[in-house]
Motif scaffolding. Structure first.
Motif, PDB file in Angstrom:
ATOM      1  N   SER A 176     -57.407 -19.093 -31.285  1.00  0.00           N
ATOM      2  CA  SER A 176     -56.654 -18.581 -32.428  1.00  0.00           C
ATOM      3  C   SER A 176     -56.805 -17.071 -32.563  1.00  0.00           C
ATOM      4  CB  SER A 176     -57.143 -19.254 -33.712  1.00  0.00           C
ATOM      5  OG  SER A 176     -58.435 -18.752 -34.053  1.00  0.00           O
ATOM      6  N   TYR A 177     -56.073 -16.518 -33.506  1.00  0.00           N
ATOM      7  CA  TYR A 177     -56.254 -15.119 -33.882  1.00  0.00           C
ATOM      8  C   TYR A 177     -57.657 -14.972 -34.484  1.00  0.00           C
ATOM      9  CZ  TYR A 177     -55.051 -10.498 -35.690  1.00  0.00           C
ATOM     10  OH  TYR A 177     -55.007  -9.145 -35.941  1.00  0.00           O
ATOM     11  N   PRO A 178     -58.344 -13.851 -34.225  1.00  0.00           N
ATOM     12  CA  PRO A 178     -59.710 -13.697 -34.753  1.00  0.00           C
ATOM     13  C   PRO A 178     -59.726 -13.663 -36.279  1.00  0.00           C
ATOM     14  CG  PRO A 178     -58.928 -11.651 -33.780  1.00  0.00           C
ATOM     15  CD  PRO A 178     -57.940 -12.701 -33.406  1.00  0.00           C
ATOM     16  N   SER A 179     -60.733 -14.280 -36.847  1.00  0.00           N
ATOM     17  CA  SER A 179     -60.855 -14.263 -38.308  1.00  0.00           C
ATOM     18  C   SER A 179     -61.305 -12.901 -38.820  1.00  0.00           C
ATOM     19  CB  SER A 179     -61.834 -15.347 -38.766  1.00  0.00           C
ATOM     20  OG  SER A 179     -63.123 -15.129 -38.200  1.00  0.00           O
ATOM     21  N   ASP A 180     -61.886 -12.096 -37.924  1.00  0.00           N
ATOM     22  CA  ASP A 180     -62.277 -10.729 -38.293  1.00  0.00           C
ATOM     23  C   ASP A 180     -61.694  -9.762 -37.256  1.00  0.00           C
ATOM     24  OD1 ASP A 180     -63.371  -8.366 -39.077  1.00  0.00           O
ATOM     25  OD2 ASP A 180     -65.453  -9.079 -39.155  1.00  0.00           O
ATOM     26  N   ASP A 181     -60.537  -9.180 -37.593  1.00  0.00           N
ATOM     27  CA  ASP A 181     -59.892  -8.257 -36.656  1.00  0.00           C
ATOM     28  C   ASP A 181     -60.251  -6.807 -36.940  1.00  0.00           C
ATOM     29  OD1 ASP A 181     -58.521  -7.835 -38.977  1.00  0.00           O
ATOM     30  OD2 ASP A 181     -56.543  -8.367 -38.188  1.00  0.00           O
ATOM     31  N   THR A 182     -61.270  -6.600 -37.769  1.00  0.00           N
ATOM     32  CA  THR A 182     -61.711  -5.239 -38.073  1.00  0.00           C
ATOM     33  C   THR A 182     -62.837  -4.776 -37.158  1.00  0.00           C
ATOM     34  OG1 THR A 182     -63.369  -5.951 -39.696  1.00  0.00           O
ATOM     35  CG2 THR A 182     -61.118  -5.624 -40.509  1.00  0.00           C
ATOM     36  N   LEU A 183     -63.350  -5.706 -36.336  1.00  0.00           N
ATOM     37  CA  LEU A 183     -64.439  -5.342 -35.430  1.00  0.00           C
ATOM     38  C   LEU A 183     -63.951  -4.341 -34.387  1.00  0.00           C
ATOM     39  CD1 LEU A 183     -65.957  -8.907 -35.044  1.00  0.00           C
ATOM     40  CD2 LEU A 183     -66.928  -6.997 -36.327  1.00  0.00           C
ATOM     41  N   ALA A 184     -64.867  -3.577 -33.835  1.00  0.00           N
ATOM     42  CA  ALA A 184     -64.504  -2.412 -33.025  1.00  0.00           C
ATOM     43  C   ALA A 184     -63.838  -2.770 -31.703  1.00  0.00           C
ATOM     44  CB  ALA A 184     -65.751  -1.563 -32.778  1.00  0.00           C
ATOM     45  N   THR A 185     -64.292  -3.835 -31.036  1.00  0.00           N
ATOM     46  CA  THR A 185     -63.783  -4.134 -29.700  1.00  0.00           C
ATOM     47  C   THR A 185     -63.164  -5.519 -29.656  1.00  0.00           C
ATOM     48  OG1 THR A 185     -65.846  -5.122 -28.882  1.00  0.00           O
ATOM     49  CG2 THR A 185     -65.615  -2.718 -28.712  1.00  0.00           C
ATOM     50  N   GLU A 186     -62.313  -5.710 -28.656  1.00  0.00           N
ATOM     51  CA  GLU A 186     -61.685  -7.021 -28.456  1.00  0.00           C
ATOM     52  C   GLU A 186     -62.739  -8.070 -28.131  1.00  0.00           C
ATOM     53  OE1 GLU A 186     -58.223  -8.985 -28.977  1.00  0.00           O
ATOM     54  OE2 GLU A 186     -58.218  -6.813 -28.746  1.00  0.00           O
ATOM     55  N   ALA A 187     -63.780  -7.675 -27.398  1.00  0.00           N
ATOM     56  CA  ALA A 187     -64.854  -8.606 -27.052  1.00  0.00           C
ATOM     57  C   ALA A 187     -65.578  -9.108 -28.290  1.00  0.00           C
ATOM     58  CB  ALA A 187     -65.850  -7.935 -26.105  1.00  0.00           C
ATOM     59  N   GLU A 188     -65.701  -8.270 -29.301  1.00  0.00           N
ATOM     60  CA  GLU A 188     -66.327  -8.692 -30.559  1.00  0.00           C
ATOM     61  C   GLU A 188     -65.359  -9.547 -31.376  1.00  0.00           C
ATOM     62  OE1 GLU A 188     -69.296  -5.258 -32.045  1.00  0.00           O
ATOM     63  OE2 GLU A 188     -67.235  -4.568 -31.709  1.00  0.00           O
ATOM     64  N   ARG A 189     -64.086  -9.158 -31.389  1.00  0.00           N
ATOM     65  CA  ARG A 189     -63.104  -9.871 -32.207  1.00  0.00           C
ATOM     66  C   ARG A 189     -62.894 -11.303 -31.731  1.00  0.00           C
ATOM     67  NH1 ARG A 189     -60.838  -4.560 -32.242  1.00  0.00           N
ATOM     68  NH2 ARG A 189     -59.511  -4.970 -30.427  1.00  0.00           N
ATOM     69  N   ILE A 190     -62.861 -11.505 -30.412  1.00  0.00           N
ATOM     70  CA  ILE A 190     -62.591 -12.860 -29.902  1.00  0.00           C
ATOM     71  C   ILE A 190     -63.721 -13.824 -30.263  1.00  0.00           C
ATOM     72  CG2 ILE A 190     -63.607 -12.569 -27.606  1.00  0.00           C
ATOM     73  CD1 ILE A 190     -61.262 -14.209 -26.513  1.00  0.00           C
ATOM     74  N   ASN A 191     -64.907 -13.289 -30.529  1.00  0.00           N
ATOM     75  CA  ASN A 191     -66.016 -14.148 -30.938  1.00  0.00           C
ATOM     76  C   ASN A 191     -65.800 -14.761 -32.315  1.00  0.00           C
ATOM     77  OD1 ASN A 191     -67.605 -13.910 -28.621  1.00  0.00           O
ATOM     78  ND2 ASN A 191     -68.526 -12.000 -29.324  1.00  0.00           N
ATOM     79  N   THR A 192     -64.836 -14.263 -33.058  1.00  0.00           N
ATOM     80  CA  THR A 192     -64.527 -14.838 -34.368  1.00  0.00           C
ATOM     81  C   THR A 192     -63.275 -15.714 -34.309  1.00  0.00           C
ATOM     82  OG1 THR A 192     -63.122 -12.999 -35.162  1.00  0.00           O
ATOM     83  CG2 THR A 192     -65.504 -12.767 -35.434  1.00  0.00           C
ATOM     84  N   SER A 193     -62.792 -16.010 -33.102  1.00  0.00           N
ATOM     85  CA  SER A 193     -61.634 -16.883 -32.917  1.00  0.00           C
ATOM     86  C   SER A 193     -62.072 -18.343 -32.819  1.00  0.00           C
ATOM     87  CB  SER A 193     -60.864 -16.491 -31.651  1.00  0.00           C
ATOM     88  OG  SER A 193     -60.403 -15.164 -31.737  1.00  0.00           O
ATOM     89  N   THR A 194     -61.109 -19.242 -32.917  1.00  0.00           N
ATOM     90  CA  THR A 194     -61.375 -20.675 -32.835  1.00  0.00           C
ATOM     91  C   THR A 194     -60.752 -21.247 -31.564  1.00  0.00           C
ATOM     92  OG1 THR A 194     -61.366 -20.878 -35.248  1.00  0.00           O
ATOM     93  CG2 THR A 194     -61.046 -22.902 -33.987  1.00  0.00           C
ATOM     94  N   MET A 195     -61.560 -21.933 -30.749  1.00  0.00           N
ATOM     95  CA  MET A 195     -61.054 -22.555 -29.538  1.00  0.00           C
ATOM     96  C   MET A 195     -60.299 -23.835 -29.884  1.00  0.00           C
ATOM     97  SD  MET A 195     -62.996 -23.560 -25.967  1.00  0.00           S
ATOM     98  CE  MET A 195     -63.561 -25.222 -26.409  1.00  0.00           C
ATOM     99  N   LEU A 196     -59.071 -23.960 -29.393  1.00  0.00           N
ATOM    100  CA  LEU A 196     -58.213 -25.086 -29.758  1.00  0.00           C
ATOM    101  C   LEU A 196     -58.035 -26.097 -28.624  1.00  0.00           C
ATOM    102  CD1 LEU A 196     -55.456 -23.009 -31.586  1.00  0.00           C
ATOM    103  CD2 LEU A 196     -57.389 -24.233 -32.618  1.00  0.00           C
TER     104      LEU A 196
END
Length: 223
Positions: A176-196
């Motif tokens: 999914s889209y990351p729940s926190d898109d304010t993080l600095a890098t894409e690598a950090e943002r994807i860690n707040t996504s949900t695997m479907l």
């Protein structure tokens, strides 16, 4: 009035007084096709596993008008198979459950691309999500293209004789889209996504001598 007419009227009355069916089943299934975009050679053609707990959560989030409740990433990994000395490939089980898991992930996530309409998706013709309605279902068709120059650091030729290598892929998922898109890098943002979803397959090497296209179809059907 004839007995037949009386029977018809009785059936109509019974039908009109029946309680509505308050239960609805949701069936979600998926299929992936991985192919060489230039030659058309099929590299993988199989069904995938749905993470039902996370998919149910995301559907509920979407119905509640929550931002980010949609498919955003196609994610690749290389930790789902092993090859013995005789060349036999062993496959791990897909990492899916019926419970919600915020931290669900691939065995070894090595690469990902945005596929939804966003500033992070710089090629929306070749990386996109299409909605295709059917007679009793709706397909979510996710297309992702790995061109000659990506990923950075890939081998020049697809001639590896092992399943080892960061870009020798044997697992794939939609996130999914990351729940926190304010993080600095894409690598950090994807860690707040949900695997479907999660699919495991025979290792496929992405190298600089070919373009690979992945068509990932998720079918949503009510019953």
């Amino acid at each position: 009035m004839s007995n037949n007419q009386q029977e018809q009227e009785k059936n109509q009355m019974n039908s009109s007084t029946k309680k509505p069916d308050e239960n609805m089943g949701v069936n979600v299934s998926g299929h992936i096709l991985i192919r060489d975009k230039e030659t058309g050679e099929e590299l993988v053609n199989k069904r995938n596993a749905i993470h039902y707990g996370n998919m149910a959560y995301m559907i509920a989030q979407a119905l509640n008008n929550q931002s980010g409740a949609y498919i955003h990433y196609m994610v690749f990994g290389n930790g789902a198979t092993s090859v013995d000395t005789a060349g036999k490939v062993s496959y791990k089980a897909p990492r899916v459950t019926e419970a919600y898991e915020s931290g669900a992930n691939l065995y070894s996530r090595t690469y990902w691309k945005p596929v939804s309409i966003s500033s992070a998706n710089t090629d929306q013709d070749n990386n996109r999500v299409d909605i295709i309605p059917g007679s009793s279902y709706t397909d979510i068709k996710v297309t992702c293209t790995l061109s000659y120059g990506e990923p950075s650091g890939q081998s020049k030729f697809d001639n590896s004789i092992t399943n080892e290598g960061e870009y020798i892929f044997d697992e794939l998922a939609l996130f999914s889209y990351p729940s926190d898109d304010t993080l600095a890098t894409e690598a950090e943002r994807i860690n707040t996504s949900t695997m479907l979803t999660h699919v495991i397959f025979h290792p496929v090497q992405k190298s600089a001598n070919r373009v690979i296209e992945i068509i990932y179809t998720v079918r949503v059907q009510l019953s």
